[in-house]
Design a protein around this motif. Structure first.
Motif, PDB file in Angstrom:
ATOM      1  N   PHE A 215      -6.093 -19.375 -10.121  1.00 30.92           N
ATOM      2  CA  PHE A 215      -7.408 -18.771  -9.879  1.00 30.92           C
ATOM      3  C   PHE A 215      -7.933 -19.298  -8.560  1.00 30.92           C
ATOM      4  O   PHE A 215      -8.026 -20.502  -8.345  1.00 30.92           O
ATOM      5  CB  PHE A 215      -8.372 -19.114 -11.017  1.00 30.92           C
ATOM      6  CG  PHE A 215      -9.703 -18.404 -10.919  1.00 30.92           C
ATOM      7  CD1 PHE A 215      -9.847 -17.119 -11.404  1.00 30.92           C
ATOM      8  CD2 PHE A 215     -10.789 -19.018 -10.307  1.00 30.92           C
ATOM      9  CE1 PHE A 215     -11.071 -16.455 -11.306  1.00 30.92           C
ATOM     10  CE2 PHE A 215     -12.011 -18.365 -10.201  1.00 30.92           C
ATOM     11  CZ  PHE A 215     -12.146 -17.076 -10.697  1.00 30.92           C
ATOM     12  N   ASN A 253     -18.330 -23.131  -8.668  1.00 33.49           N
ATOM     13  CA  ASN A 253     -18.596 -23.133 -10.112  1.00 33.49           C
ATOM     14  C   ASN A 253     -17.564 -22.297 -10.869  1.00 33.49           C
ATOM     15  O   ASN A 253     -17.216 -22.601 -12.007  1.00 33.49           O
ATOM     16  CB  ASN A 253     -20.024 -22.662 -10.398  1.00 33.49           C
ATOM     17  CG  ASN A 253     -21.049 -23.771 -10.172  1.00 33.49           C
ATOM     18  OD1 ASN A 253     -21.215 -24.636 -11.011  1.00 33.49           O
ATOM     19  ND2 ASN A 253     -21.689 -23.763  -9.019  1.00 33.49           N
ATOM     20  N   MET A 254     -17.076 -21.246 -10.234  1.00 31.69           N
ATOM     21  CA  MET A 254     -16.019 -20.445 -10.867  1.00 31.69           C
ATOM     22  C   MET A 254     -14.734 -21.249 -11.010  1.00 31.69           C
ATOM     23  O   MET A 254     -14.098 -21.215 -12.056  1.00 31.69           O
ATOM     24  CB  MET A 254     -15.719 -19.209 -10.018  1.00 31.69           C
ATOM     25  CG  MET A 254     -16.650 -18.059 -10.280  1.00 31.69           C
ATOM     26  SD  MET A 254     -15.873 -16.570  -9.607  1.00 31.69           S
ATOM     27  CE  MET A 254     -17.294 -15.666  -9.186  1.00 31.69           C
ATOM     28  N   GLY A 257     -14.979 -23.562 -13.835  1.00 36.21           N
ATOM     29  CA  GLY A 257     -14.846 -22.882 -15.118  1.00 36.21           C
ATOM     30  C   GLY A 257     -13.398 -22.533 -15.437  1.00 36.21           C
ATOM     31  O   GLY A 257     -12.930 -22.700 -16.568  1.00 36.21           O
ATOM     32  N   ALA A 261     -10.991 -24.028 -18.415  1.00 35.23           N
ATOM     33  CA  ALA A 261     -10.299 -23.133 -19.349  1.00 35.23           C
ATOM     34  C   ALA A 261      -8.783 -23.301 -19.296  1.00 35.23           C
ATOM     35  O   ALA A 261      -8.074 -22.684 -20.082  1.00 35.23           O
ATOM     36  CB  ALA A 261     -10.678 -21.688 -19.058  1.00 35.23           C
TER      37      ALA A 261
ATOM     38  N   LEU B  42     -16.364 -20.002 -26.685  1.00 33.84           N
ATOM     39  CA  LEU B  42     -16.837 -20.885 -25.612  1.00 33.84           C
ATOM     40  C   LEU B  42     -18.284 -20.545 -25.320  1.00 33.84           C
ATOM     41  O   LEU B  42     -18.599 -19.407 -24.938  1.00 33.84           O
ATOM     42  CB  LEU B  42     -15.980 -20.711 -24.347  1.00 33.84           C
ATOM     43  CG  LEU B  42     -16.522 -21.443 -23.101  1.00 33.84           C
ATOM     44  CD1 LEU B  42     -16.604 -22.954 -23.329  1.00 33.84           C
ATOM     45  CD2 LEU B  42     -15.656 -21.142 -21.880  1.00 33.84           C
ATOM     46  N   PRO B  71     -21.072 -18.218 -13.307  1.00 34.42           N
ATOM     47  CA  PRO B  71     -19.766 -18.346 -12.623  1.00 34.42           C
ATOM     48  C   PRO B  71     -18.687 -19.044 -13.449  1.00 34.42           C
ATOM     49  O   PRO B  71     -17.575 -18.500 -13.584  1.00 34.42           O
ATOM     50  CB  PRO B  71     -20.111 -19.102 -11.331  1.00 34.42           C
ATOM     51  CG  PRO B  71     -21.557 -18.765 -11.072  1.00 34.42           C
ATOM     52  CD  PRO B  71     -22.184 -18.685 -12.443  1.00 34.42           C
ATOM     53  N   PRO B  72     -18.955 -20.219 -14.055  1.00 35.58           N
ATOM     54  CA  PRO B  72     -17.878 -20.803 -14.864  1.00 35.58           C
ATOM     55  C   PRO B  72     -17.558 -19.965 -16.095  1.00 35.58           C
ATOM     56  O   PRO B  72     -16.401 -19.929 -16.532  1.00 35.58           O
ATOM     57  CB  PRO B  72     -18.420 -22.185 -15.267  1.00 35.58           C
ATOM     58  CG  PRO B  72     -19.870 -22.169 -14.984  1.00 35.58           C
ATOM     59  CD  PRO B  72     -20.120 -21.124 -13.948  1.00 35.58           C
ATOM     60  N   VAL B  74     -17.567 -16.603 -16.454  1.00 38.30           N
ATOM     61  CA  VAL B  74     -16.662 -15.469 -16.169  1.00 38.30           C
ATOM     62  C   VAL B  74     -15.267 -15.972 -15.796  1.00 38.30           C
ATOM     63  O   VAL B  74     -14.260 -15.366 -16.191  1.00 38.30           O
ATOM     64  CB  VAL B  74     -17.217 -14.516 -15.070  1.00 38.30           C
ATOM     65  CG1 VAL B  74     -18.498 -13.853 -15.535  1.00 38.30           C
ATOM     66  CG2 VAL B  74     -17.410 -15.201 -13.738  1.00 38.30           C
ATOM     67  N   ALA B  75     -15.219 -17.091 -15.062  1.00 32.06           N
ATOM     68  CA  ALA B  75     -13.896 -17.603 -14.650  1.00 32.06           C
ATOM     69  C   ALA B  75     -13.115 -18.095 -15.859  1.00 32.06           C
ATOM     70  O   ALA B  75     -11.894 -17.907 -15.938  1.00 32.06           O
ATOM     71  CB  ALA B  75     -14.062 -18.718 -13.621  1.00 32.06           C
ATOM     72  N   ALA B  76     -13.818 -18.701 -16.822  1.00 35.23           N
ATOM     73  CA  ALA B  76     -13.135 -19.159 -18.039  1.00 35.23           C
ATOM     74  C   ALA B  76     -12.584 -17.962 -18.817  1.00 35.23           C
ATOM     75  O   ALA B  76     -11.472 -17.996 -19.339  1.00 35.23           O
ATOM     76  CB  ALA B  76     -14.094 -19.970 -18.908  1.00 35.23           C
ATOM     77  N   ILE B  78     -11.781 -14.977 -17.540  1.00 30.96           N
ATOM     78  CA  ILE B  78     -10.694 -14.348 -16.779  1.00 30.96           C
ATOM     79  C   ILE B  78      -9.384 -15.118 -16.962  1.00 30.96           C
ATOM     80  O   ILE B  78      -8.319 -14.525 -17.087  1.00 30.96           O
ATOM     81  CB  ILE B  78     -11.075 -14.272 -15.272  1.00 30.96           C
ATOM     82  CG1 ILE B  78     -12.217 -13.273 -15.061  1.00 30.96           C
ATOM     83  CG2 ILE B  78      -9.868 -13.885 -14.417  1.00 30.96           C
ATOM     84  CD1 ILE B  78     -12.883 -13.373 -13.684  1.00 30.96           C
ATOM     85  N   THR B  79      -9.481 -16.450 -16.986  1.00 28.44           N
ATOM     86  CA  THR B  79      -8.253 -17.245 -17.032  1.00 28.44           C
ATOM     87  C   THR B  79      -7.798 -17.558 -18.458  1.00 28.44           C
ATOM     88  O   THR B  79      -6.667 -17.979 -18.661  1.00 28.44           O
ATOM     89  CB  THR B  79      -8.444 -18.584 -16.278  1.00 28.44           C
ATOM     90  OG1 THR B  79      -9.640 -19.215 -16.746  1.00 28.44           O
ATOM     91  CG2 THR B  79      -8.545 -18.347 -14.791  1.00 28.44           C
ATOM     92  N   ASN B  80      -8.694 -17.392 -19.441  1.00 27.69           N
ATOM     93  CA  ASN B  80      -8.320 -17.701 -20.826  1.00 27.69           C
ATOM     94  C   ASN B  80      -8.976 -16.662 -21.736  1.00 27.69           C
ATOM     95  O   ASN B  80      -9.964 -16.934 -22.414  1.00 27.69           O
ATOM     96  CB  ASN B  80      -8.780 -19.130 -21.183  1.00 27.69           C
ATOM     97  CG  ASN B  80      -8.110 -19.643 -22.452  1.00 27.69           C
ATOM     98  OD1 ASN B  80      -7.625 -18.863 -23.271  1.00 27.69           O
ATOM     99  ND2 ASN B  80      -8.098 -20.953 -22.623  1.00 27.69           N
ATOM    100  N   LEU B  83     -10.644 -16.595 -25.424  1.00 25.47           N
ATOM    101  CA  LEU B  83     -11.953 -17.136 -25.765  1.00 25.47           C
ATOM    102  C   LEU B  83     -13.005 -16.034 -25.815  1.00 25.47           C
ATOM    103  O   LEU B  83     -13.026 -15.147 -24.960  1.00 25.47           O
ATOM    104  CB  LEU B  83     -12.385 -18.170 -24.721  1.00 25.47           C
ATOM    105  CG  LEU B  83     -11.553 -19.457 -24.619  1.00 25.47           C
ATOM    106  CD1 LEU B  83     -11.893 -20.200 -23.329  1.00 25.47           C
ATOM    107  CD2 LEU B  83     -11.789 -20.356 -25.833  1.00 25.47           C
TER     108      LEU B  83
END
Lengths: 573, 283
Positions: A215, A253-254, A257, A261, B42, B71-72, B74-76, B78-80, B83
């Motif tokens: 990412f 911040n992305m 995250g 994850a 999550l 931001p965290p 959506v990124a969480a 997208i990558t997992n 959840l």
């Protein structure tokens, strides 16, 4: 036959210097020469004055020269600006008729490239390929080799365009052959065959891909943007998500995250964008979330010189972020270091659950060299998480479990049957908010003191050249590597060179060892504040004798640095 | 699953009578109804009273920075993508400090559910105006009353193309829980703005004040009608509607990027990625 040759192509933005530069790099590379090339460009899409400088040699070169043997002036302004930088015996290629030049200078080589482009190609846009042909004629390059590279470069634009470009190359080549009979610019073929032609940003992108970055998020900012371009280019092949963020705050911040994850993640920016990321950097420190952030420096303050180089964010990166937490900062000096240290950055970030920063600058980001193939067998991508297999056994999980090392086993959400709590507030072992003084002390010791102590033991050792016999040591970090390395070779055995590819934790013990008994130490820095000299003094108590500082937005080069050091040499201590 | 499966042992620090309790109860009820496992949920939050909520539920929790919940989150996702990602945020956190992320994450349309505890005042910093505070509302800072117009988050979200825009009321737990469940089931960015009385700092928008005004959208209301949705979203004063104001599913970020067609990126084996083909482009 020349051992080395420097070529400079100058013109307005939009005149295609990049095309000529890239084409010549490839052809000289294919002929077995070593090359070093850099672009000097203004922050605009059209107009101004940009140039591309290319050094071709029989031995590996790591920096540029102050003067050029062949200068191509694509417009009148370029002639005016660069005429003072012709090497002894060098020439400047001009179109006298087009530029309305009536005088005659010895260094002029008049080529009617505007006329040739119009008659042969049917348009002025072909002046760049005509000039490629001229350079091939002057330097003894095989026209077929050039045509092949041109064909590859333009094939996507159609057969017709390829044909016109090849005709223009030939016209330029024939003109040079007919009007410049000497062979003094010939560079004979070398042996540097199957090498990689790459710049610093490309090396970082490939390093990130190899390290398993899944990412990537950034807001475009020169000179970091081409890292994003390159990761995006390969994103389909390697299943990587590249997300252009609304701002740098979102970007950092992305990636935090994504890392929480379970995906390795990275962002890149320059000083101004990094300033926006600082709050997030502190979040990564507090939550102990591994991230990798590249800061490709450009001159500040504020918007500064957007397209130029500087090393003025050293202190900023070391101190960025509110509160105290552990970080690691690499400062690669070469394209090879950029690749290997990016991979190491991901491993170290995960091992210590910290933010790892890669401090580069425009000079390293945009400079091309043809480098040896990477030693892919040497690379180890290590994981420091509770694996999916091990996750099945986890129960009663505490994200911030206190351990001897300060590092708590890191679980990935949804892999374990238990839940994970992470908080930016001070937290207890469970990750829940606390106000307890005793817990606070233990957590600070864990994420700051213990990690720093361990990081010091894994410091990237300084690279030292000719330290034993030298009485004067030149000390630098990051992209000054090439200029200092070559300048030291010219200056002789009395000079040594120490390059730092890690600036935090500062390699203090290593430098104390290397610098003991050294009479004169000079730091070489692309900044005005002698930040490295200050860091050296604070960390080791060693006071540098002086600092050679360049802060006009331009990189050091071999001749410039030798001359500057010479000024110090003259005044004895 | 039952309600006790989501019980957290963390001490709740909200004021007695706080509207947040209703939101906590409604969310737990939805998670039971949807039969979600704590390990697959999550909860992401920023800073503020709303941001403490994830600690009071047994689920994964990422409690980040003020304004930076989205931001965290959506990124969480997208990558997992295993959840279920739910954001609990406030009017200051989401519409003020995090306003830019609110705008652009609606555009991204990642499949997350955003519950905004909208009490129209700043609680944690003791009573200043928030972006949604009514015009004229007096505070220790806005001594002559708020002179900026209140932000209308629902209208803004509809304008940006948000596919699920709802308003709930924390004192109507059953209805709110239904809204949250529908929001979680919706594929894409779902916004649930929750009217939440602040018993300590907002002496205007009280339980009594809302009781007189709040009404449920009629069964005949068609949430797919965008122009009607604008009108409903704008209704504020003597009558305040609650319910699903706008609903229109479209392709999510995960659909468009293709990440949901492959295993989660977090699960990828990254130890030995072969880059030899990529390097050939540089030869």
């Amino acid at each position: 036959m020349k051992k080395e040759l420097t070529i400079l192509i100058a013109g307005e933005a939009g005149q295609g210097m990049q095309t000529i530069g890239a084409t010549l790099c490839r052809v000289f590379k294919d002929s077995g020469c070593f090359i070093f090339a850099n672009q000097d460009y203004m922050s605009r899409v059209r107009g101004g004055n940009n140039f591309f400088q290319l050094r071709v040699a029989h031995t590996p070169s790591y920096t540029l020269r102050q003067k050029s043997d062949i200068i191509v002036a694509l417009d009148k302004k370029s002639q005016d600006l660069h005429a003072g930088f012709i090497a002894s015996g060098g020439i400047i290629i001009v179109d006298k008729e087009k530029f309305k030049i009536t005088e005659d200078k010895q260094a002029f080589f008049n080529v009617p490239f505007y006329n040739l482009a119009n008659t042969v190609g049917g348009s002025e846009i072909f002046i760049n390929t005509v000039c490629c042909g001229v350079i091939a004629g002057l330097t003894g390059l095989a026209p077929d080799a050039l045509s092949k590279v041109i064909k590859d470069a333009f094939i996507e634009k159609g057969e017709e365009i390829v044909k016109k470009n090849i005709a223009c190359v030939k016209a330029g080549y024939d003109f040079a052959k007919a009007n410049f009979k000497e062979e003094r610019f010939y560079v004979k073929e070398g042996s540097a065959q199957s090498r990689l032609l790459m710049n610093g940003n490309e090396a970082i992108a490939l390093g990130a891909i190899r390290a398993g970055c899944k990412f990537y998020s950034a807001y475009p900012m020169t000179p970091s943007t081409s890292i994003m371009d390159n990761v995006a280019h390969f994103s389909g092949k390697f299943n990587i998500v590249v997300e252009q963020a609304e701002d740098e705050i979102a970007a950092i911040n992305m990636i935090i995250g994504a890392s929480f994850a379970g995906a390795r993640s990275m962002a890149a920016t320059s000083g101004g964008g990094f300033a926006l990321m600082v709050e997030g950097l502190s979040l990564a420190g507090m939550t102990e979330t591994p991230i990798v952030v590249v800061c490709a420096q450009r001159p500040g303050p504020a918007t500064g010189f957007p397209t130029r180089t500087e090393q003025s964010d050293l202190n900023f990166l070391i101190h960025a972020g509110h509160g105290e937490f552990a970080r690691l900062i690499y400062a690669p000096g070469t394209i090879e270091e950029a690749f290997y240290l990016t991979i190491k950055a991901f491993n170290m970030a995960e091992k210590y659950q910290i933010p790892v920063l890669i401090l580069t600058d425009q000079h390293l980001a945009d400079s091309y060299r043809n480098i040896e193939q990477f030693d892919l067998d040497k690379i180890k991508v290590q994981r420091y998480i509770i694996s999916k297999e091990e996750s099945k056994q986890v129960s009663g999980y505490k994200r911030y479990q206190l351990t001897e090392s300060g590092i708590s086993p890191r679980a990935i959400p949804s892999w374990i049957d238990d839940t994970i709590y992470v908080d930016s507030d001070e937290h207890n072992e469970d990750g829940h908010i606390t106000e307890e003084a005793s817990v606070r002390v233990k957590m600070v010791e864990k994420r700051f003191c213990k990690k720093i102590a361990a990081l010091v033991l894994e410091v990237e050792k300084p690279t030292a050249f000719n330290i034993e016999t030298a009485s004067t040591i030149l000390l630098g970090f990051g992209s000054t590597y090439g200029a200092i390395k070559e300048a030291r070779e010219v200056l002789g055995s009395d000079f040594g060179f120490i390059h730092l590819s890690q600036v935090w934790p500062f390699p203090a013990q290593e430098l104390i060892q290397l610098l003991k008994d050294k009479k004169r130490i000079f730091t070489i820095e692309n900044n005005a504040g002698a930040q490295l000299a200050g860091l050296l003094l604070r960390s080791t108590g060693i006071k540098a004798s002086g600092s050679i500082l360049r802060f006009d937005g331009r990189p050091f080069n071999l001749d410039y640095l030798v001359e500057e050091i010479g000024k110090y040499k003259d005044c004895s201590d | 699953m039952n309600i006790n499966d989501f019980k957290s042992n963390d001490e709740i620090t909200w004021c007695p009578g706080c509207g947040d309790f209703g939101i906590l109860g409604a969310l737990k009820k939805s998670l039971v109804t949807l039969d979600k496992q704590p390990k697959d949920i999550l909860l992401v939050s920023g800073i503020g009273q709303a941001a403490k909520l994830p600690h009071y539920i047994k689920a994964n929790c990422f409690n980040g920075l003020h304004g930076r919940a989205l931001p965290p989150a959506v990124a969480a996702k997208i990558t997992n993508h295993n959840l279920a990602v739910i954001v609990t945020t406030g009017d200051g956190d989401c519409y003020g400090e995090g306003g830019n992320h609110f705008i652009h994450n609606i555009r991204r349309n990642v499949d997350i559910t955003v519950i905004v505890h909208n009490n129209q005042v700043y609680g944690l910093t003791k009573g200043q105006a928030s972006p949604t505070t009514d015009f004229g509302f007096k505070t220790k800072v806005q001594v002559n009353g708020v002179i900026a117009e209140a932000m209308r988050p629902l209208e803004l979200a509809i304008a940006l193309g948000c596919g699920f825009v709802a308003r709930g009321y924390s004192a109507n737990l059953e209805h709110l829980s239904w809204l949250i469940s529908e929001g979680i089931k919706h594929k894409g960015f779902s916004l649930i703005d929750v009217l939440q009385p602040c018993v300590t700092f907002n002496k205007k928008n009280t339980y009594e004040w809302y009781a007189k005004r709040v009404y449920k959208l009629e069964d005949s209301y068609n949430p797919a009608d965008k122009m009607a949705a604008y009108q409903k979203a704008a209704e504020w004063g003597d009558k305040i509607p609650i319910g699903i104001i706008y609903r229109q599913e479209s392709q999510t970020y995960e659909d468009k990027s293709g990440v949901n067609k492959i295993a989660p990126l977090a699960d990828a084996d990254i130890t030995d990625i072969d880059i030899r083909e990529a390097l050939k482009e540089f030869m």
